[in-house]
Design an enzyme around this catalytic site. Structure first.
Site, PDB file in Angstrom:
ATOM      1  N   LYS A 239       4.406   3.829   2.803  1.00  0.00           N
ATOM      2  CA  LYS A 239       3.149   3.195   2.377  1.00  0.00           C
ATOM      3  C   LYS A 239       2.045   4.249   2.295  1.00  0.00           C
ATOM      4  CE  LYS A 239       0.247  -0.792   3.641  1.00  0.00           C
ATOM      5  NZ  LYS A 239       0.070  -1.895   4.611  1.00  0.00           N
TER       6      LYS A 239
ATOM      7  N   SER B  55      -0.133  -6.415   2.572  1.00  0.00           N
ATOM      8  CA  SER B  55      -0.542  -5.274   1.777  1.00  0.00           C
ATOM      9  C   SER B  55       0.579  -4.257   1.538  1.00  0.00           C
ATOM     10  CB  SER B  55      -1.727  -4.577   2.442  1.00  0.00           C
ATOM     11  OG  SER B  55      -1.347  -4.076   3.712  1.00  0.00           O
TER      12      SER B  55
ATOM     13  N   SER C 147       0.998  -7.866   7.106  1.00  0.00           N
ATOM     14  CA  SER C 147       1.264  -7.010   5.941  1.00  0.00           C
ATOM     15  C   SER C 147       2.663  -6.410   5.857  1.00  0.00           C
ATOM     16  CB  SER C 147       0.238  -5.890   5.838  1.00  0.00           C
ATOM     17  OG  SER C 147      -0.917  -6.399   5.235  1.00  0.00           O
TER      18      SER C 147
HETATM   19  N1  GLN Z   1      -3.420 -10.174   4.440  1.00  0.00           N
HETATM   20  C1  GLN Z   1      -4.117  -9.680   5.590  1.00  0.00           C
HETATM   21  C2  GLN Z   1      -5.478  -9.221   5.208  1.00  0.00           C
HETATM   22  O1  GLN Z   1      -5.769  -9.296   4.065  1.00  0.00           O
HETATM   23  C3  GLN Z   1      -3.279  -8.644   6.192  1.00  0.00           C
HETATM   24  C4  GLN Z   1      -3.667  -7.232   6.144  1.00  0.00           C
HETATM   25  C5  GLN Z   1      -2.712  -6.351   6.862  1.00  0.00           C
HETATM   26  O2  GLN Z   1      -1.848  -6.798   7.616  1.00  0.00           O
HETATM   27  N2  GLN Z   1      -2.890  -5.069   6.678  1.00  0.00           N
HETATM   28  O3  GLN Z   1      -6.259  -8.799   5.989  1.00  0.00           O
END
Ligand code: GLN
Length: 469
Positions: free
Chosen positions: A77, A152, A176
């Site tokens: 990532k 993400s 995420s």
């Molecule tokens: N979907 C969550 C957010 O938008 C998760 C983000 C994450 O886990 N990095 O904050």
């Protein structure tokens, strides 16, 4: 079986049986990427030295001094630092930011001889559930290209699901890793907070962030986790090494009133999977988890507060995008206006608001208190059961553009939030398929367990999938 179909564990075996070389494996993955990535947009960059590294891995394999990860390709990532490589966190702000050092997870993988294929697409600074907030365009779900792979860590998920890489590294602040794993039919682990070093992970919400593994099998997920975990002097929140905790029973708690709003076919599938586990000797227990629905609202106060402080460093002066202007204030303003996308700006503003005097008590302090209440609920629940099971997400992959309203996107993580807020580990395991517009789309089952019991999560995941030790 074609090489890209092989799991990391099977590739490691093949190396030892001299069935193929790391160069062969890398070549076939690179050609898969060449063919598929234009459409999927899973990788933002494919590293030019992958074949060189594969040659080195073959040399190391030949000496017999190799680890199980030697010569195994991995997708990383874009918010995890690899020295000398761009790490943009999916943002224009860091579009040309070259990492000055390796993240601890990366350093450990380098020592093990893993092979870095490239860096993967993500929502800007890890904020989102779809990769639509990437400054570099959305990634696509390999099961249906009109749909999101989740986020993400959507780029890593799409890459592993589409057989562009056997292993992916992702990061979690709230779902995420688990949510894209669910939407792409993968196994994904959010480790116990402090189990994996955050050194070299571009910070989003520091009290919530963890790096974690994504793969197509439990064995691969476990192998990657074992390689990256462990105490790190560079991250004071990492936990001292221990032999690991174990759980006491095969009791699974199901918080039925919490999960009832998931899509009916998702709940139905979930119940089928629970019956599979019951047939394998697990006991299913209905539990009350009254604070669970408050996890998401608490997260959406605490996380932006931490985001607003963590992202204050991007001022156009020290590093990141710099827009010249006629005075310092204007340089700050223009650099941040230009460098950050709309979702990032929304969260910085929200975070500054909940931390401001007058609102701190009304919002931030209350959310922090709720975090404590959720931890107490979990402590009580884990006195009677060893696992909590829920669907990973309320529904399968949604269409690109479908969740324009930010709150509807935030709801994707309703089942993720309790684990991140309290630091417990949680895993998403492929849990069947549901149909949308004639397409079969994967969905996941989530298991949570007490801190440092990842071993128990791997064993229940294996039991569910019928995967051998
Ligand atoms: N979907 C969550 C957010 O938008 C998760 C983000 C994450 O886990 N990095 O904050």
């Amino acid at each position: 079986m074609e090489l890209p179909e092989l799991s990391a564990t099977a590739i490691a075996k093949g190396y030892r049986a001299k069935e193929f070389s790391a160069v062969d494996v890398t070549r076939t993955h690179l050609s898969r990427i060449e063919k598929e990535n234009k459409e999927l947009n899973a990788f933002l960059e494919v590293f030019d030295d992958a074949l060189e590294e594969a040659k080195k891995a073959d040399a190391r394999l030949a000496t017999g001094d190799a680890s199980l990860l030697t010569g195994i390709p991995i997708a990383v990532k874009d918010n995890i630092l690899i020295k000398g490589r761009i790490a943009s966190a999916g943002s224009k702000m860091l579009g040309s930011h070259v990492a000055a050092y390796d993240a601890t997870a990366v350093a450990r993988l380098k020592t093990a001889g893993a092979l870095f294929l490239g860096r993967t697409n993500m929502d800007e600074f890890a904020m989102g559930s779809s990769t639509e907030h990437s400054a570099y365009g959305p990634a696509r779900n390999p099961y249906d290209h009109s749909r999101v792979p989740g986020g993400s860590s959507g780029g890593s998920a799409a890459a592993v699901a589409a057989r562009l890489a056997p292993l992916g590294l992702g990061s979690e602040t709230c779902g995420s890793i688990r949510q894209p794993s669910s939407l792409c039919g993968l196994v994904g682990l959010k480790p116990t907070y402090g189990e994996v070093s955050r050194y070299g992970l571009i910070a989003m919400g520091s009290s919530l962030d963890q790096i974690g593994p994504m793969a197509r099998t439990v064995a691969d997920t476990q192998m990657l986790f074992a390689a990256i975990r462990g105490e790190d002097p560079n991250d004071g929140t990492t936990l001292p090494d221990s032999s690991g905790e174990s759980v006491q029973s095969k009791k699974i708690g199901i918080p039925r009133s919490f999960i009832k709003d998931a899509a009916p076919d998702v709940v139905q599938n979930f119940e089928t999977k629970m019956r599979t586990l019951a047939a394998k000797g697990y006991e299913l227990v209905d539990i009350e988890f009254p604070s669970a629905p408050y996890g998401l609202p608490a997260y959406y106060i605490i996380m932006p507060a931490e985001v607003s402080t963590n992202l204050a460093r991007f001022d156009g002066m020290r590093y990141g995008l710099h827009v010249p202007a006629k005075n310092l204030l204007e340089e700050y303003e223009l650099s941040r206006a230009e460098g950050f996308g709309p979702e990032t700006k929304r969260r910085i503003i929200l975070g500054a608001y909940v931390l401001s005097s007058g609102y701190y008590d009304a919002y931030y302090r209350k959310a922090t208190a709720l975090r404590g209440v959720i931890a107490e609920d979990l402590k009580r629940i884990f006195d009677t059961v060893s696992y909590i099971a829920t669907p990973t997400t309320p529904g399968p992959a949604f269409r690109i553009g479908e969740k324009g309203d930010p709150v509807s996107m935030y709801l994707e993580d309703i089942f993720s939030a309790p684990a991140n807020l309290t630091g417990i580990p949680a895993i998403s395991v492929p849990g069947g398929f549901v149909e949308r517009e004639g397409n079969a789309l994967p969905i996941g089952v989530q298991f949570m367990s007490p801190k440092r019991t990842e071993g128990a999560l791997f064993s229940i995941a294996r039991d569910l999938l019928g995967e051998d030790e």
